[in-house]
Design a protein around this motif. Structure first.
Motif, PDB file in Angstrom:
ATOM      1  N   TYR A  93       0.836  -1.203   0.000  1.00 44.79           N
ATOM      2  CA  TYR A  93       0.000   0.000   0.000  1.00 44.79           C
ATOM      3  C   TYR A  93       0.873   1.255   0.000  1.00 44.79           C
ATOM      4  CZ  TYR A  93      -4.502  -2.326   0.942  1.00 44.79           C
ATOM      5  OH  TYR A  93      -5.650  -3.070   0.852  1.00 44.79           O
ATOM      6  N   ARG A  94       1.880   1.256   0.844  1.00 44.49           N
ATOM      7  CA  ARG A  94       2.745   2.437   0.960  1.00 44.49           C
ATOM      8  C   ARG A  94       3.465   2.716  -0.358  1.00 44.49           C
ATOM      9  NH1 ARG A  94       8.007   3.106   2.785  1.00 44.49           N
ATOM     10  NH2 ARG A  94       8.118   0.925   3.434  1.00 44.49           N
ATOM     11  N   GLY A  95       3.921   1.658  -1.030  1.00 46.79           N
ATOM     12  CA  GLY A  95       4.591   1.847  -2.309  1.00 46.79           C
ATOM     13  C   GLY A  95       3.674   2.437  -3.358  1.00 46.79           C
ATOM     14  N   ILE A  96       2.433   1.960  -3.414  1.00 45.87           N
ATOM     15  CA  ILE A  96       1.468   2.477  -4.386  1.00 45.87           C
ATOM     16  C   ILE A  96       1.153   3.938  -4.099  1.00 45.87           C
ATOM     17  CG2 ILE A  96      -0.962   2.338  -5.089  1.00 45.87           C
ATOM     18  CD1 ILE A  96      -0.677  -0.720  -4.847  1.00 45.87           C
ATOM     19  N   ILE A  97       0.997   4.269  -2.821  1.00 45.34           N
ATOM     20  CA  ILE A  97       0.643   5.641  -2.454  1.00 45.34           C
ATOM     21  C   ILE A  97       1.793   6.605  -2.714  1.00 45.34           C
ATOM     22  CG2 ILE A  97       0.180   7.128  -0.462  1.00 45.34           C
ATOM     23  CD1 ILE A  97      -1.681   4.897   0.575  1.00 45.34           C
ATOM     24  N   THR A  98       3.001   6.240  -2.302  1.00 41.89           N
ATOM     25  CA  THR A  98       4.125   7.172  -2.422  1.00 41.89           C
ATOM     26  C   THR A  98       4.655   7.285  -3.844  1.00 41.89           C
ATOM     27  OG1 THR A  98       5.671   5.400  -1.784  1.00 41.89           O
ATOM     28  CG2 THR A  98       4.838   6.819  -0.030  1.00 41.89           C
ATOM     29  N   ARG A  99       4.602   6.178  -4.611  1.00 40.21           N
ATOM     30  CA  ARG A  99       5.176   6.215  -5.959  1.00 40.21           C
ATOM     31  C   ARG A  99       4.174   6.532  -7.056  1.00 40.21           C
ATOM     32  NH1 ARG A  99       7.925   1.525  -3.997  1.00 40.21           N
ATOM     33  NH2 ARG A  99       6.570   0.160  -5.199  1.00 40.21           N
ATOM     34  N   HIS A 100       2.894   6.376  -6.769  1.00 45.15           N
ATOM     35  CA  HIS A 100       1.907   6.548  -7.829  1.00 45.15           C
ATOM     36  C   HIS A 100       0.795   7.535  -7.464  1.00 45.15           C
ATOM     37  CE1 HIS A 100       3.551   3.259 -10.271  1.00 45.15           C
ATOM     38  NE2 HIS A 100       3.741   2.620  -9.127  1.00 45.15           N
ATOM     39  N   LEU A 101       0.025   7.235  -6.415  1.00 46.81           N
ATOM     40  CA  LEU A 101      -1.144   8.054  -6.110  1.00 46.81           C
ATOM     41  C   LEU A 101      -0.768   9.470  -5.700  1.00 46.81           C
ATOM     42  CD1 LEU A 101      -3.285   5.413  -4.173  1.00 46.81           C
ATOM     43  CD2 LEU A 101      -3.705   6.291  -6.466  1.00 46.81           C
ATOM     44  N   GLY A 129       1.652   1.632 -19.461  1.00 50.87           N
ATOM     45  CA  GLY A 129       2.116   0.254 -19.575  1.00 50.87           C
ATOM     46  C   GLY A 129       1.840  -0.637 -18.381  1.00 50.87           C
ATOM     47  N   LEU A 130       1.201  -0.102 -17.333  1.00 51.53           N
ATOM     48  CA  LEU A 130       0.865  -0.952 -16.189  1.00 51.53           C
ATOM     49  C   LEU A 130      -0.270  -1.896 -16.586  1.00 51.53           C
ATOM     50  CD1 LEU A 130       0.999   1.430 -13.088  1.00 51.53           C
ATOM     51  CD2 LEU A 130       2.792   0.010 -14.067  1.00 51.53           C
ATOM     52  N   SER A 131      -0.240  -3.097 -16.061  1.00 52.69           N
ATOM     53  CA  SER A 131      -1.262  -4.085 -16.400  1.00 52.69           C
ATOM     54  C   SER A 131      -2.606  -3.703 -15.789  1.00 52.69           C
ATOM     55  CB  SER A 131      -0.855  -5.467 -15.882  1.00 52.69           C
ATOM     56  OG  SER A 131      -0.909  -5.497 -14.463  1.00 52.69           O
ATOM     57  N   PRO A 132      -3.708  -4.138 -16.392  1.00 47.49           N
ATOM     58  CA  PRO A 132      -5.029  -3.866 -15.810  1.00 47.49           C
ATOM     59  C   PRO A 132      -5.139  -4.352 -14.362  1.00 47.49           C
ATOM     60  CG  PRO A 132      -5.269  -4.686 -18.043  1.00 47.49           C
ATOM     61  CD  PRO A 132      -3.822  -4.830 -17.691  1.00 47.49           C
ATOM     62  N   ARG A 133      -4.526  -5.484 -14.061  1.00 54.26           N
ATOM     63  CA  ARG A 133      -4.579  -6.012 -12.690  1.00 54.26           C
ATOM     64  C   ARG A 133      -3.886  -5.063 -11.714  1.00 54.26           C
ATOM     65  NH1 ARG A 133      -2.408 -11.981 -10.682  1.00 54.26           N
ATOM     66  NH2 ARG A 133      -3.018 -11.742  -8.501  1.00 54.26           N
ATOM     67  N   THR A 134      -2.721  -4.524 -12.118  1.00 56.86           N
ATOM     68  CA  THR A 134      -1.989  -3.603 -11.249  1.00 56.86           C
ATOM     69  C   THR A 134      -2.764  -2.317 -11.039  1.00 56.86           C
ATOM     70  OG1 THR A 134       0.140  -4.514 -11.952  1.00 56.86           O
ATOM     71  CG2 THR A 134       0.155  -2.305 -10.997  1.00 56.86           C
ATOM     72  N   VAL A 135      -3.322  -1.773 -12.118  1.00 56.30           N
ATOM     73  CA  VAL A 135      -4.084  -0.524 -12.000  1.00 56.30           C
ATOM     74  C   VAL A 135      -5.336  -0.743 -11.162  1.00 56.30           C
ATOM     75  CG1 VAL A 135      -5.269   1.291 -13.281  1.00 56.30           C
ATOM     76  CG2 VAL A 135      -3.168   0.290 -14.200  1.00 56.30           C
ATOM     77  N   THR A 136      -5.958  -1.897 -11.294  1.00 52.44           N
ATOM     78  CA  THR A 136      -7.111  -2.225 -10.452  1.00 52.44           C
ATOM     79  C   THR A 136      -6.728  -2.237  -8.979  1.00 52.44           C
ATOM     80  OG1 THR A 136      -8.163  -3.534 -12.203  1.00 52.44           O
ATOM     81  CG2 THR A 136      -8.849  -3.996  -9.948  1.00 52.44           C
ATOM     82  N   TYR A 137      -5.529  -2.728  -8.687  1.00 52.58           N
ATOM     83  CA  TYR A 137      -5.042  -2.731  -7.302  1.00 52.58           C
ATOM     84  C   TYR A 137      -4.842  -1.304  -6.806  1.00 52.58           C
ATOM     85  CZ  TYR A 137      -2.313  -4.348  -3.266  1.00 52.58           C
ATOM     86  OH  TYR A 137      -1.857  -4.613  -1.989  1.00 52.58           O
ATOM     87  N   HIS A 138      -4.304  -0.414  -7.647  1.00 49.40           N
ATOM     88  CA  HIS A 138      -4.156   1.001  -7.279  1.00 49.40           C
ATOM     89  C   HIS A 138      -5.522   1.581  -6.896  1.00 49.40           C
ATOM     90  CE1 HIS A 138      -0.110   1.911  -9.486  1.00 49.40           C
ATOM     91  NE2 HIS A 138      -0.094   0.741  -8.873  1.00 49.40           N
ATOM     92  N   ARG A 139      -6.508   1.333  -7.743  1.00 48.26           N
ATOM     93  CA  ARG A 139      -7.849   1.847  -7.486  1.00 48.26           C
ATOM     94  C   ARG A 139      -8.408   1.291  -6.183  1.00 48.26           C
ATOM     95  NH1 ARG A 139     -12.857  -0.494  -8.640  1.00 48.26           N
ATOM     96  NH2 ARG A 139     -14.607   0.984  -8.828  1.00 48.26           N
ATOM     97  N   ALA A 140      -8.138   0.021  -5.907  1.00 47.78           N
ATOM     98  CA  ALA A 140      -8.652  -0.602  -4.694  1.00 47.78           C
ATOM     99  C   ALA A 140      -8.048   0.029  -3.443  1.00 47.78           C
ATOM    100  CB  ALA A 140      -8.365  -2.099  -4.712  1.00 47.78           C
ATOM    101  N   VAL A 141      -6.758   0.355  -3.490  1.00 48.69           N
ATOM    102  CA  VAL A 141      -6.112   0.999  -2.342  1.00 48.69           C
ATOM    103  C   VAL A 141      -6.734   2.374  -2.091  1.00 48.69           C
ATOM    104  CG1 VAL A 141      -3.945   1.972  -1.487  1.00 48.69           C
ATOM    105  CG2 VAL A 141      -3.956  -0.260  -2.620  1.00 48.69           C
ATOM    106  N   LEU A 142      -6.890   3.159  -3.157  1.00 48.93           N
ATOM    107  CA  LEU A 142      -7.495   4.489  -3.011  1.00 48.93           C
ATOM    108  C   LEU A 142      -8.936   4.383  -2.537  1.00 48.93           C
ATOM    109  CD1 LEU A 142      -7.243   7.540  -3.340  1.00 48.93           C
ATOM    110  CD2 LEU A 142      -7.899   7.274  -5.745  1.00 48.93           C
ATOM    111  N   ARG A 143      -9.686   3.427  -3.080  1.00 49.59           N
ATOM    112  CA  ARG A 143     -11.083   3.253  -2.663  1.00 49.59           C
ATOM    113  C   ARG A 143     -11.174   2.897  -1.192  1.00 49.59           C
ATOM    114  NH1 ARG A 143     -13.894  -1.522  -5.614  1.00 49.59           N
ATOM    115  NH2 ARG A 143     -12.525  -2.626  -4.167  1.00 49.59           N
ATOM    116  N   LYS A 144     -10.288   2.045  -0.713  1.00 44.69           N
ATOM    117  CA  LYS A 144     -10.277   1.658   0.691  1.00 44.69           C
ATOM    118  C   LYS A 144     -10.005   2.868   1.587  1.00 44.69           C
ATOM    119  CE  LYS A 144      -8.122  -1.778   3.761  1.00 44.69           C
ATOM    120  NZ  LYS A 144      -9.362  -2.525   4.068  1.00 44.69           N
TER     121      LYS A 144
END
Length: 376
Positions: A93-101, A129-144
């Motif tokens: 979660y921390r990696g997705i938030i700090t590097r992407h969101l 170039g991120l996979s749909p599965r990875t981007v879906t995970y990004h969305r799930a973290v933000l939604r949570k």
């Protein structure tokens, strides 16, 4: 300019630009602080002030309307995610938030984050170039994270939930056939980790559950195994963590093939311990050649070597778990029992994942009806 005083914790005034401002004064960690809320009408800011005073009375954090997505996500990571998530999940979660969101959305005020902003983020990440599965995970973290913001009254809607997730075309799952399963076990026969592969296939343990298994969790006399922990790498070290879900903590009966493999493994391990110049006894069932825990990366590498030796198509280690469930379902084992063995949180997960077995079960049910009714 009109000025309206409330109690000693808050005041409301009309600003020169025609907007209204409510100011709240409060104590936080021994320091006197002040927050402001803005609106087009006096009633609007009065409602915001009243809500903030109530939240402060119940010990909830007082948040300014000017709080950004970056500020909120950083606070959410420490106050909510870190205490409630397993270490590896928190790090993810921390990696997705700090590097992407945060780089993409962090400067936006939390209260003004819109679904179309999140949708643009989703589209841009896919285009990058991120996979749909990875981007879906990004969305799930933000939604949570935004679900908690809604629960705390910081936002009126969940912008991530309103944005459409990427379309995912999942390839069909790969399951071991009974012949492939037997052939794989024949291939690993005599390997120092033969029992690990046998138990993973016979009772459907997750990789971390198998690696976190300790001899205290195995009753060779009763023929049972209890899943209490999982082994994960966190912060550069291997650590034991709680199982994935509450139902993942479970006790399962060992089939004879798994029980025999564990007994032989126990003997082999004692021989290794005697022969080794150094042995670090940490109580694990499956260990390195010096008694320490096995890193999942090393196990995965060895699994693929053995899979290739067996002449099997590409499989994940996790597919041994799928193979166990698929074989159980094909033999007519009640899905509720399969759910308990695997430690699934819901029966719908079991039925949905292994729906490919349904035609076999349907044919078996039809044959049984024929037997009852005396047809040919």
């Amino acid at each position: 300019m009109a000025r309206h005083r409330g109690n000693n914790e808050g005041s409301i005034r009309e600003r020169p630009d025609g907007y209204w401002e409510a100011r709240m004064t409060f104590w936080e960690q021994g320091t006197r602080r002040r927050k402001s809320f803005y609106g087009r009408t006096r009633q609007e800011v009065a409602d915001k002030l009243a809500r903030a005073l109530v939240e402060q009375q119940y010990g909830l954090p007082v948040v300014s309307e000017r709080e950004t997505v970056k500020d909120y996500l950083e606070r959410w990571l420490e106050d909510v995610a870190r205490p409630s998530l397993r270490p590896r999940t928190y790090e993810s979660y921390r990696g997705i938030i700090t590097r992407h969101l945060t780089p993409a959305l962090g400067r936006t005020r939390l209260a003004r984050l819109s679904p179309d902003q999140v949708q643009r983020y989703i589209n841009q990440k896919q285009a990058a170039g991120l996979s749909p599965r990875t981007v879906t995970y990004h969305r799930a973290v933000l939604r949570k994270a935004l679900n908690d913001a809604m629960r705390w009254g910081l936002v009126s809607r969940n912008a991530a939930a309103l944005a459409a997730p990427p379309k995912q075309d999942r390839p069909p799952a790969r399951f071991l056939t009974p012949e492939e399963a037997r052939h794989f076990l024949d291939t690993v026969a005599g390997h120092r980790l033969e029992a690990l592969f046998t138990v993973a296939l016979a009772v459907g343990l997750r990789q971390g559950e198998a690696l976190g298994l300790r001899w205290d969790d195995v009753d060779l006399e009763a023929g049972t195994l209890t899943v209490r922990y999982a082994l994960q790498r966190s912060g550069g070290a291997l650590v034991l963590v709680e199982p994935k879900t509450q139902r993942s903590r479970r006790t399962v009966a060992l089939p004879a093939v798994a029980l025999r493999a564990l007994r032989e493994h126990r003997t082999r391990q004692l021989e290794e311990r005697i022969a080794a110049p150094y042995w670090d006894d940490q109580g694990f069932v499956f260990t390195s050649t010096i008694g320490t825990a096995i890193d999942a990366r090393n196990l995965t590498r060895e699994f693929h070597r053995l899979r290739a030796e067996a002449g099997l198509p590409w499989l994940r280690f996790h597919d041994l778990r799928h193979g166990c469930a698929s074989l159980l379902m094909a033999q007519g084992v009640n899905p509720r029992v399969v759910m308990e063995i695997l430690g699934h949180s819901q029966i719908t997960l079991t039925l949905g994942t292994y729906s490919h077995v349904a035609p076999t079960l349907a044919r078996d049910a039809a044959d049984k009806i024929d037997g009852i009714l005396g047809v040919g």
